[in-house]
Design a protein around this motif. Structure first.
Motif, PDB file in Angstrom:
ATOM      1  N   THR A   1      96.475  32.473  11.058  1.00  0.00           N
ATOM      2  CA  THR A   1      95.398  31.508  10.950  1.00  0.00           C
ATOM      3  C   THR A   1      95.821  30.150  11.488  1.00  0.00           C
ATOM      4  OG1 THR A   1      96.097  30.963   8.704  1.00  0.00           O
ATOM      5  CG2 THR A   1      94.402  32.646   8.952  1.00  0.00           C
ATOM      6  N   SER A   2      97.060  30.032  11.937  1.00  0.00           N
ATOM      7  CA  SER A   2      97.543  28.777  12.494  1.00  0.00           C
ATOM      8  C   SER A   2      98.433  29.073  13.672  1.00  0.00           C
ATOM      9  CB  SER A   2      98.319  27.972  11.440  1.00  0.00           C
ATOM     10  OG  SER A   2      99.541  28.619  11.140  1.00  0.00           O
ATOM     11  N   THR A   3      98.937  28.011  14.314  1.00  0.00           N
ATOM     12  CA  THR A   3      99.759  28.191  15.515  1.00  0.00           C
ATOM     13  C   THR A   3     101.240  28.254  15.207  1.00  0.00           C
ATOM     14  OG1 THR A   3      99.916  25.807  15.865  1.00  0.00           O
ATOM     15  CG2 THR A   3      98.059  26.949  16.896  1.00  0.00           C
ATOM     16  N   ASP A   4     101.625  28.268  13.940  1.00  0.00           N
ATOM     17  CA  ASP A   4     103.050  28.145  13.632  1.00  0.00           C
ATOM     18  C   ASP A   4     103.829  29.431  13.836  1.00  0.00           C
ATOM     19  OD1 ASP A   4     102.110  29.574  11.517  1.00  0.00           O
ATOM     20  OD2 ASP A   4     102.797  28.201   9.956  1.00  0.00           O
ATOM     21  N   THR A   5     103.141  30.520  14.219  1.00  0.00           N
ATOM     22  CA  THR A   5     103.853  31.777  14.464  1.00  0.00           C
ATOM     23  C   THR A   5     104.197  31.969  15.940  1.00  0.00           C
ATOM     24  OG1 THR A   5     101.749  32.934  14.689  1.00  0.00           O
ATOM     25  CG2 THR A   5     102.745  32.920  12.505  1.00  0.00           C
ATOM     26  N   ILE A   6     103.790  31.051  16.773  1.00  0.00           N
ATOM     27  CA  ILE A   6     104.061  31.193  18.201  1.00  0.00           C
ATOM     28  C   ILE A   6     105.516  30.859  18.487  1.00  0.00           C
ATOM     29  CG2 ILE A   6     103.472  30.374  20.505  1.00  0.00           C
ATOM     30  CD1 ILE A   6     100.737  29.693  19.522  1.00  0.00           C
TER      31      ILE A   6
ATOM     32  N   LEU B   1     118.955  27.094  19.816  1.00  0.00           N
ATOM     33  CA  LEU B   1     118.251  26.389  18.746  1.00  0.00           C
ATOM     34  C   LEU B   1     117.070  27.221  18.258  1.00  0.00           C
ATOM     35  CD1 LEU B   1     118.040  22.727  20.146  1.00  0.00           C
ATOM     36  CD2 LEU B   1     119.475  23.519  18.246  1.00  0.00           C
ATOM     37  N   PRO B   2     116.665  27.034  17.001  1.00  0.00           N
ATOM     38  CA  PRO B   2     115.442  27.698  16.529  1.00  0.00           C
ATOM     39  C   PRO B   2     114.245  27.325  17.400  1.00  0.00           C
ATOM     40  CG  PRO B   2     116.672  26.773  14.693  1.00  0.00           C
ATOM     41  CD  PRO B   2     117.338  26.268  15.941  1.00  0.00           C
ATOM     42  N   SER B   3     113.304  28.252  17.511  1.00  0.00           N
ATOM     43  CA  SER B   3     112.172  28.086  18.412  1.00  0.00           C
ATOM     44  C   SER B   3     111.425  26.774  18.195  1.00  0.00           C
ATOM     45  CB  SER B   3     111.204  29.267  18.236  1.00  0.00           C
ATOM     46  OG  SER B   3     110.034  29.081  19.000  1.00  0.00           O
ATOM     47  N   ARG B   4     111.171  26.413  16.943  1.00  0.00           N
ATOM     48  CA  ARG B   4     110.376  25.209  16.658  1.00  0.00           C
ATOM     49  C   ARG B   4     111.137  23.945  17.069  1.00  0.00           C
ATOM     50  NH1 ARG B   4     105.024  25.358  14.813  1.00  0.00           N
ATOM     51  NH2 ARG B   4     105.329  24.290  12.832  1.00  0.00           N
ATOM     52  N   GLN B   5     112.445  23.945  16.894  1.00  0.00           N
ATOM     53  CA  GLN B   5     113.230  22.793  17.308  1.00  0.00           C
ATOM     54  C   GLN B   5     113.213  22.658  18.831  1.00  0.00           C
ATOM     55  OE1 GLN B   5     117.181  22.736  15.566  1.00  0.00           O
ATOM     56  NE2 GLN B   5     116.395  23.255  13.538  1.00  0.00           N
ATOM     57  N   LYS B   6     113.340  23.778  19.525  1.00  0.00           N
ATOM     58  CA  LYS B   6     113.289  23.751  20.989  1.00  0.00           C
ATOM     59  C   LYS B   6     111.946  23.207  21.467  1.00  0.00           C
ATOM     60  CE  LYS B   6     114.532  27.202  23.511  1.00  0.00           C
ATOM     61  NZ  LYS B   6     114.687  28.587  24.042  1.00  0.00           N
TER      62      LYS B   6
END
Length: 203
Positions: A103-108, A141-146
Motif C-alpha cells: 500500500t506504499s512505496t517502501d517495498t521498492i 549499503l541497504p537499499s533505502r540508504q543507497k
C-alpha cells in the motif's frame, strides 16, 4: 548534450510549470525534454523492466498535461516528477504482482549500482584501489540508504523532499543519509572529500 543543458538552464522551472498549467505546449515539451532522461534512469533503479519504466514516465507527463488545471501552483518540479515516477512504479509493482502487494512505496528496492569513475579522481594506483573499495561500500549499503544518497547527491533533493518521496518523516530520511555516510566515512581514508566523490558517481 552540453548545448542542450545550457539551453535548459535558461528556462526557470516555476515559469515553465505555470505556463504549462495555462496550456502552453512549448513549456510542457521543454520540461519533458529536460527531465525525461533523468526520470527514466531513476525509474530503472526501481524496476528491471525498461519498457514499462518508459511507459510510466510518459504516463506521468500525460497526466500532468491532462490534469494541468488541477496542479498546484507552487511545486519543486524535479522533486514532484521524481516522486510521481516512484509512485507510479509502485502501483505497477502492485498491479503486476512482481513484489508482494503493498500500500506504499517502501517495498521498492533500489537497483542501481554506484560507480565512482577512476579517471575522474586520480591516476595514482593507491587512490584507484581505494575508489574500487568505495564503490563496493556504496553498493553494499541497504537499499533505502543507497536511494537516499542518490536522491541527495545525484538529484540534489533536500532532506524534506527525500522524506516526502520515501514516505517517511524528516528524521527518518535524515537518519538514512547519516547512516549511509557514517558507514562510508568509517572506511574511506582517501584524500578526496567523500561528498565530492559521491557527486561524481555514475549510476
Amino acid at each position: 548534450m552540453k548545448a542542450k543543458t545550457l539551453q535548459f538552464k535558461t528556462f526557470d522551472d516555476n515559469t515553465l510549470w505555470n505556463n504549462l498549467k495555462d496550456g502552453d505546449e512549448k513549456s510542457f515539451s521543454i520540461l519533458f525534454e529536460k527531465y525525461y532522461t533523468d526520470l527514466v534512469r531513476y525509474g530503472n533503479s526501481l524496476s528491471p523492466f525498461a519498457e514499462k519504466v518508459q511507459d510510466c514516465v510518459q504516463d506521468v507527463f500525460t497526466d500532468i498535461w491532462v490534469y494541468r488545471n488541477g496542479l498546484q501552483n507552487s511545486v519543486v518540479v524535479k522533486a514532484y516528477l521524481l516522486s510521481s515516477v516512484r509512485k507510479r512504479i509502485a502501483r505497477l509493482h502492485e498491479r503486476d504482482r512482481i513484489f508482494r502487494k503493498a500500500t506504499s512505496t517502501d517495498t521498492i528496492a533500489f537497483l542501481l549500482e554506484f560507480s565512482v569513475e577512476n579517471d575522474l579522481v586520480d591516476d595514482d594506483y593507491a587512490t584507484r584501489e581505494k575508489v574500487v573499495h568505495l564503490n563496493k561500500l556504496l553498493n553494499d549499503l541497504p537499499s533505502r540508504q543507497k536511494e537516499a544518497l542518490y536522491l541527495r547527491y545525484h538529484q540534489g533533493l533536500t532532506v524534506e523532499q527525500i522524506a516526502e518521496m520515501l514516505e517517511v518523516n524528516y528524521q527518518s530520511a535524515s537518519n538514512l543519509l547519516h547512516r549511509g555516510l557514517l558507514t562510508l566515512r568509517k572506511e574511506w581514508k582517501g584524500s578526496f572529500s567523500l561528498i565530492f566523490l559521491l557527486s561524481l558517481t555514475a549510476c
